[in-house]
Design a protein around this motif. Structure first.
Motif, PDB file in Angstrom:
ATOM      1  N   ALA A 589       1.042  -1.276  -0.086  1.00 41.06           N
ATOM      2  CA  ALA A 589       0.023  -0.113   0.065  1.00 41.06           C
ATOM      3  C   ALA A 589       0.906   1.160  -0.023  1.00 41.06           C
ATOM      4  O   ALA A 589       1.645   1.280   0.805  1.00 41.06           O
ATOM      5  CB  ALA A 589      -0.895   0.082   1.127  1.00 41.06           C
ATOM      6  N   LEU A 590       0.812   2.140  -1.086  1.00 38.27           N
ATOM      7  CA  LEU A 590       1.631   3.346  -1.141  1.00 38.27           C
ATOM      8  C   LEU A 590       0.816   4.647  -1.297  1.00 38.27           C
ATOM      9  O   LEU A 590      -0.035   4.683  -2.073  1.00 38.27           O
ATOM     10  CB  LEU A 590       2.472   2.979  -2.389  1.00 38.27           C
ATOM     11  N   ARG A 591       1.235   5.655  -0.450  1.00 35.72           N
ATOM     12  CA  ARG A 591       0.888   6.796  -0.556  1.00 35.72           C
ATOM     13  C   ARG A 591       2.055   7.567  -1.410  1.00 35.72           C
ATOM     14  O   ARG A 591       2.940   7.837  -0.466  1.00 35.72           O
ATOM     15  CB  ARG A 591       0.476   7.467   0.587  1.00 35.72           C
ATOM     16  N   ALA A 592       1.963   8.154  -2.558  1.00 34.53           N
ATOM     17  CA  ALA A 592       3.123   8.784  -3.141  1.00 34.53           C
ATOM     18  C   ALA A 592       2.492  10.239  -3.750  1.00 34.53           C
ATOM     19  O   ALA A 592       1.807  10.373  -4.358  1.00 34.53           O
ATOM     20  CB  ALA A 592       3.635   7.878  -4.411  1.00 34.53           C
ATOM     21  N   LYS A 593       3.325  11.211  -3.172  1.00 31.67           N
ATOM     22  CA  LYS A 593       2.767  12.393  -3.125  1.00 31.67           C
ATOM     23  C   LYS A 593       4.040  13.381  -3.774  1.00 31.67           C
ATOM     24  O   LYS A 593       5.336  13.338  -3.523  1.00 31.67           O
ATOM     25  CB  LYS A 593       2.195  13.049  -1.796  1.00 31.67           C
ATOM     26  N   GLN A 594       3.638  14.431  -4.408  1.00 32.23           N
ATOM     27  CA  GLN A 594       4.545  15.519  -5.067  1.00 32.23           C
ATOM     28  C   GLN A 594       4.228  16.712  -3.972  1.00 32.23           C
ATOM     29  O   GLN A 594       3.002  17.184  -3.794  1.00 32.23           O
ATOM     30  CB  GLN A 594       4.188  15.975  -6.364  1.00 32.23           C
ATOM     31  N   GLU A 595       5.439  17.189  -3.426  1.00 33.52           N
ATOM     32  CA  GLU A 595       5.012  18.504  -2.340  1.00 33.52           C
ATOM     33  C   GLU A 595       6.211  19.453  -2.800  1.00 33.52           C
ATOM     34  O   GLU A 595       7.407  19.052  -3.400  1.00 33.52           O
ATOM     35  CB  GLU A 595       5.337  17.945  -0.953  1.00 33.52           C
ATOM     36  N   GLY A 596       6.011  20.576  -2.405  1.00 35.39           N
ATOM     37  CA  GLY A 596       7.007  21.753  -2.473  1.00 35.39           C
ATOM     38  C   GLY A 596       7.144  22.401  -3.785  1.00 35.39           C
ATOM     39  O   GLY A 596       8.447  22.993  -3.817  1.00 35.39           O
ATOM     40  N   THR A 597       6.631  22.132  -4.810  1.00 31.27           N
ATOM     41  CA  THR A 597       7.015  22.764  -6.048  1.00 31.27           C
ATOM     42  C   THR A 597       6.573  24.153  -6.045  1.00 31.27           C
ATOM     43  O   THR A 597       7.103  24.992  -7.024  1.00 31.27           O
ATOM     44  CB  THR A 597       6.401  22.031  -7.380  1.00 31.27           C
ATOM     45  N   GLY A 598       5.634  24.672  -5.215  1.00 31.69           N
ATOM     46  CA  GLY A 598       5.092  25.796  -5.395  1.00 31.69           C
ATOM     47  C   GLY A 598       4.142  26.201  -6.358  1.00 31.69           C
ATOM     48  O   GLY A 598       3.717  27.093  -6.963  1.00 31.69           O
ATOM     49  N   ASP A 599       3.721  24.982  -7.189  1.00 31.01           N
ATOM     50  CA  ASP A 599       2.471  25.084  -8.248  1.00 31.01           C
ATOM     51  C   ASP A 599       1.394  24.196  -7.845  1.00 31.01           C
ATOM     52  O   ASP A 599       1.800  23.077  -7.783  1.00 31.01           O
ATOM     53  CB  ASP A 599       3.377  24.521  -9.562  1.00 31.01           C
ATOM     54  N   ALA A 600       0.453  24.783  -7.746  1.00 32.77           N
ATOM     55  CA  ALA A 600      -0.931  24.045  -7.354  1.00 32.77           C
ATOM     56  C   ALA A 600      -0.964  23.020  -8.217  1.00 32.77           C
ATOM     57  O   ALA A 600      -1.799  21.944  -7.832  1.00 32.77           O
ATOM     58  CB  ALA A 600      -1.858  25.218  -7.145  1.00 32.77           C
ATOM     59  N   ARG A 601      -0.681  22.913  -9.577  1.00 31.27           N
ATOM     60  CA  ARG A 601      -0.935  21.764 -10.465  1.00 31.27           C
ATOM     61  C   ARG A 601      -0.133  20.290  -9.962  1.00 31.27           C
ATOM     62  O   ARG A 601      -0.753  19.416 -10.374  1.00 31.27           O
ATOM     63  CB  ARG A 601      -0.469  22.229 -11.850  1.00 31.27           C
ATOM     64  N   TYR A 602       0.666  20.636  -9.108  1.00 31.37           N
ATOM     65  CA  TYR A 602       1.481  19.345  -8.802  1.00 31.37           C
ATOM     66  C   TYR A 602       1.391  18.979  -7.273  1.00 31.37           C
ATOM     67  O   TYR A 602       1.540  17.857  -6.807  1.00 31.37           O
ATOM     68  CB  TYR A 602       3.039  19.626  -9.216  1.00 31.37           C
ATOM     69  N   ASP A 603       1.522  20.102  -6.372  1.00 29.93           N
ATOM     70  CA  ASP A 603       1.535  19.888  -4.938  1.00 29.93           C
ATOM     71  C   ASP A 603       0.357  19.248  -4.306  1.00 29.93           C
ATOM     72  O   ASP A 603      -0.757  19.415  -4.725  1.00 29.93           O
ATOM     73  CB  ASP A 603       1.457  21.342  -4.233  1.00 29.93           C
ATOM     74  N   GLY A 604       0.743  18.120  -3.664  1.00 31.63           N
ATOM     75  CA  GLY A 604      -0.281  17.458  -3.320  1.00 31.63           C
ATOM     76  C   GLY A 604      -0.864  16.233  -4.081  1.00 31.63           C
ATOM     77  O   GLY A 604      -1.715  15.373  -3.616  1.00 31.63           O
ATOM     78  N   LYS A 605      -0.495  16.048  -5.271  1.00 30.89           N
ATOM     79  CA  LYS A 605      -0.857  15.085  -6.239  1.00 30.89           C
ATOM     80  C   LYS A 605      -0.048  14.063  -6.036  1.00 30.89           C
ATOM     81  O   LYS A 605       1.144  13.817  -5.463  1.00 30.89           O
ATOM     82  CB  LYS A 605      -0.656  15.592  -7.832  1.00 30.89           C
ATOM     83  N   ARG A 606      -0.647  12.837  -6.431  1.00 32.51           N
ATOM     84  CA  ARG A 606      -0.160  11.484  -6.518  1.00 32.51           C
ATOM     85  C   ARG A 606       1.189  11.410  -7.541  1.00 32.51           C
ATOM     86  O   ARG A 606       0.810  11.979  -8.517  1.00 32.51           O
ATOM     87  CB  ARG A 606      -1.022  10.366  -6.529  1.00 32.51           C
ATOM     88  N   ALA A 607       2.075  10.738  -7.407  1.00 35.55           N
ATOM     89  CA  ALA A 607       3.116  10.415  -8.422  1.00 35.55           C
ATOM     90  C   ALA A 607       2.414   9.688  -9.320  1.00 35.55           C
ATOM     91  O   ALA A 607       1.454   8.662  -9.024  1.00 35.55           O
ATOM     92  CB  ALA A 607       4.156   9.654  -7.635  1.00 35.55           C
ATOM     93  N   THR A 608       2.980   9.676 -10.648  1.00 39.70           N
ATOM     94  CA  THR A 608       2.384   8.890 -11.800  1.00 39.70           C
ATOM     95  C   THR A 608       2.812   7.257 -11.456  1.00 39.70           C
ATOM     96  O   THR A 608       3.842   7.175 -11.070  1.00 39.70           O
ATOM     97  CB  THR A 608       2.818   9.553 -13.185  1.00 39.70           C
ATOM     98  N   ASN A 609       1.948   6.516 -12.194  1.00 32.58           N
ATOM     99  CA  ASN A 609       2.044   5.237 -12.443  1.00 32.58           C
ATOM    100  C   ASN A 609       2.311   4.366 -11.165  1.00 32.58           C
ATOM    101  O   ASN A 609       3.141   3.366 -11.108  1.00 32.58           O
ATOM    102  CB  ASN A 609       3.406   4.810 -13.262  1.00 32.58           C
ATOM    103  N   VAL A 610       1.787   4.891 -10.187  1.00 27.35           N
ATOM    104  CA  VAL A 610       1.844   4.347  -8.638  1.00 27.35           C
ATOM    105  C   VAL A 610       0.470   3.963  -8.245  1.00 27.35           C
ATOM    106  O   VAL A 610      -0.141   4.709  -7.878  1.00 27.35           O
ATOM    107  CB  VAL A 610       2.630   5.118  -7.841  1.00 27.35           C
ATOM    108  N   PRO A 611       0.066   2.801  -8.243  1.00 23.82           N
ATOM    109  CA  PRO A 611      -1.223   2.511  -7.527  1.00 23.82           C
ATOM    110  C   PRO A 611      -1.069   2.407  -6.038  1.00 23.82           C
ATOM    111  O   PRO A 611       0.155   2.299  -5.448  1.00 23.82           O
ATOM    112  CB  PRO A 611      -1.563   1.063  -7.775  1.00 23.82           C
TER     113      PRO A 611
END
Length: 714
Positions: A589-611
């Motif tokens: 079970a994996l929670r893969a997040k993108q953080e700290g980019t300063g861009d709302a399009r990416y921050d808090g979103k899941r990394a790609t290709n990761v169930p």
């Protein structure tokens, strides 16, 4: 030259091996010392790993005391499951996923959601080799997967871990084995495995050879493969063992590129997993040659100390051809990337010939046991050196026409008969390292593992000839500290903090900084785990958090490192290796997040290709009423995952089932094992792999396929 080699390969190997006399048994030291880095040692049971390992550091010690998550695929298990590639094997581990693992191209994987680095994430006997073509398994005793940050153990490596291929070594008793197989649309496979001792019992040999006519489930993705290898050892004295090995593989196969989103926003529908988008009259196979030469010297200094030196030289050459699908110019202002609403896509004539990689690596270490201040120590110290040289020319990527995902259209090749530019060295890297690890027994229940690696990296690259060479130098300290607490003799808890370092990503074609290398990228891992034995069932569980710099192509089409990619997960594994019923199960079970980019399009979103959830289950049952008969079943599940960093398109999850059977019998003095297996039993269409590489692609999973094989042990 190639036809002669293809038809004579197996015959030459058989003649060489059967000409040698190998009936006697060498000393037990030969067997004990034949592991390249004794990570996970397969024992007599086909499902069970040995109770000793060194993959968590450098010392040979019980797995239950090793503070790392490890899985292994031994030779017997690979035979029973008819595993012919790393892709086949790693499908049984929920922590592993595909990462642009296209049919006919390189096998590429992610572990714990991080893509393994092609230059440093794959190892042969502990030394890095590139994974730019299928790594052959015919001469491999086992695959070892260390999950998580491995900076102290290996230096440069992706934060997901390292995949190590352990070479088969000479046997003490005569070994004569042959396998034939038919699968997919008529793939024919044959292999021999031969081993033993020469008349002078100090010398041993192991010869493997294979030939394959490839007829993939994707119609038109055809090719061929030939492989040969030899491993030899010399027991110089009871305390000294010298080993050599060499292998060569030629493979050529038409590659099957993936699909892009329709108009860049939705999944293609109604497509077939059997369709080849690279189907043009001028399509050529991707042609690769690869070879290794390895050496290992193991010397026992005394009862408590030993020295070990391991080295490997690798050669790789590739001529890469694809009628490459990218974009849509037939609708509106076009979609780049993306296919048209009706399934049209642009076809590009892609060529990159003469690509070469020639890495070399060597590692030397001493290891010993001693007592100091009333505490017992196992100390390892050593040094390593690795160099990597990549050569290529300016590739061809010229528009040729357009085709359709539902109805292939023939197009002419790009005009002007374009060719790859002059080939020359474009990247070089040297990695020098010193490492030390001490395992200290603090109390009968508590053990401390403390180690670090000091690494110096010097790299130079030539992204564009007219821009000149750019160089960089840097040094890093990569520590790792663990505590192991023994709850009982058969059950332990551990905690680990580790630092890692991976090569930075390289900007892909189409970006504004194409071919730019972002430089080394640091990572950090916290892991809590437990391992133990409950009756005849081995159990393990781990909680982990891995953080590393986030690399992506931003809105300006520039490849950047900005913010963090943080993966928090839970892994669970169970296996039973005795009795009529043997089984294994894995879960991540994996929670893969993108953080700290300063861009709302990416921050808090899941990394790609990761169930968020992936599971595997397999079982093997020996039918008591029919001696020699076994039946097996497999189940794999992967939850939904996101296609893009903005998480605007999600890819559905899937369940895939398989059934198999084997029957063992005797034909005179020859043991024969017949096997059959059906994968994707219900012929389900699913997207097994999505990637942002090369503009973003989706790769379908295989439809229902059948394989039938026979193994002869003489």
């Amino acid at each position: 030259m190639k036809p002669v080699f293809k038809h004579s390969l197996l015959a030459c190997a058989v003649a060489q091996a059967f000409a040698a006399s190998g009936s006697a048994i060498a000393s037990s030291e030969t067997v004990e010392n034949e592991q390249a880095i004794p990570s996970v040692v397969v024992s007599g049971s086909k499902w069970t790993v040995s109770d000793r390992a060194s993959v968590g550091g450098f010392a040979d010690m019980p797995i239950i005391d090793t503070p790392a998550s490890v899985s292994a695929f031994g030779r017997e298990r690979m035979q029973d499951l008819a595993i012919r590639s790393a892709t086949d094997a790693l499908a049984y581990d929920a922590s592993v996923g595909d990462a642009y693992n296209a049919v006919g191209y390189a096998e590429q994987f992610s572990v714990r959601g991080f893509m393994l680095n092609n230059n440093s994430g794959y190892r042969k006997d502990g030394i890095a080799i590139p994974a730019d073509t299928q790594i052959p398994l015919e001469n491999k005793e086992r695959l070892e997967l260390l999950k998580g940050v491995a900076g102290m153990q290996s230096g440069l490596a992706a934060p997901g871990g390292i995949l190590n291929f352990v070479t088969k070594r000479p046997t003490n008793n005569d070994l004569r084995s042959a396998t034939v197989e038919v699968r997919e649309r008529g793939t024919l496979y044959g292999a021999v495995d031969l081993g033993g001792r020469f008349e002078d019992k100090r010398f041993g040999y192991r010869v493997n050879a294979a030939a394959e006519r490839l007829r993939s489930y994707i119609k038109g993705a055809d090719g061929e493969r030939q492989f040969v290898s030899g491993a030899f050892d010399w027991q110089i004295s009871p305390d000294a063992l010298l080993q050599f090995d060499a292998d060569f593989q030629h493979k050529e196969q038409v590659t099957a590129p993936g699909y892009q989103l329709i108009r860049g926003v939705e999944l293609p529908r109604g497509v077939s997993a059997k369709t080849l988008l690279n189907a043009q009259p001028w399509t050529k196979p991707v042609d690769t040659d690869s070879a290794n030469f390895g050496a290992r010297f193991d010397y026992r200094l005394n009862a408590d100390w030993r020295a070990l030196v391991t080295a490997n030289k690798h050669w790789f050459k590739r001529d890469d051809y694809t009628a490459f699908p990218y974009g849509c110019s037939n609708e509106g202002d076009g979609y780049y990337p993306g296919f048209c609403s009706n399934g049209d896509y642009d076809v590009y004539d892609y060529q990159s010939t003469g690509e070469r990689k020639t890495p070399f690596g060597v590692q030397a270490q001493v290891q010993g046991r001693f007592a100091l201040g009333g505490l017992r120590h196992v100390l390892t110290a050593g040094l390593g050196y690795a160099e990597r040289h990549n050569s290529y020319g300016d590739y061809v990527y010229d528009y040729a026409g357009y085709s359709n995902i539902y109805n292939n259209l023939v197009v002419d090749p790009a005009p002007g008969n374009p060719r790859t530019g002059p080939v020359g060295e474009r990247f070089t890297e040297r990695e020098r390292s010193l490492f030390v690890q001490d395992i200290v027994t603090l109390t009968p229940e508590l053990t401390l593992h403390a180690g670090l690696r000091y690494t110096k990296i010097a790299s130079s690259q030539l992204p564009e000839p007219e821009l000149g060479w750019t160089s960089s130098k840097a040094s890093y300290v990569l520590p790792s500290v663990s505590l192991v607490y023994g709850l009982t003799p058969n059950w332990n808890l551990y905690g680990t903090v580790a630092h890692g370092l991976q090569s930075g990503g390289v900007a892909e074609m189409g970006t504004t900084n194409e071919n730019e290398d972002l430089g080394p990228n640091r990572s950090k891992q916290f892991e809590l785990g437990t391992k133990g034995q409950f009756g005849d069932v081995a159990l393990s569980a781990a909680l982990f958090q891995i953080t590393t710099g986030l690399e992506y192509t931003n809105a300006a089409d520039t490849f950047v490192r900005n913010g963090d990619q943080q993966h928090r997960g839970f892994e669970l594994a169970a296996q039973r290796g005795s009795g009529d019923l043997t089984y294994g199960a894995t879960l991540m079970a994996l929670r893969a997040k993108q953080e700290g980019t300063g861009d709302a399009r990416y921050d808090g979103k899941r990394a790609t290709n990761v169930p968020e959830l992936k599971t595997t289950l397999w079982a093997d049952y020996a039918v008591p009423a029919v001696p020699g008969l076994k039946v097996s079943g497999q189940w794999q599940y992967a939850g939904k995952k996101f296609f893009d960093p903005e998480n605007t398109v999600d890819v559905p999850g899937y369940h895939v089932f398989g059934l198999g059977a084997s029957y063992g019998l005797k034909m005179g003095t020859t043991a024969v094992t017949l096997r059959a297996r059906v994968d994707n039993l219900f012929d389900k269409f699913y997207w097994r792999d999505v990637t942002q590489q090369l503009g973003g692609y989706l790769l379908p999973g295989a439809p229902r396929t059948l394989r039938v094989s026979a193994q002869f042990d003489f």
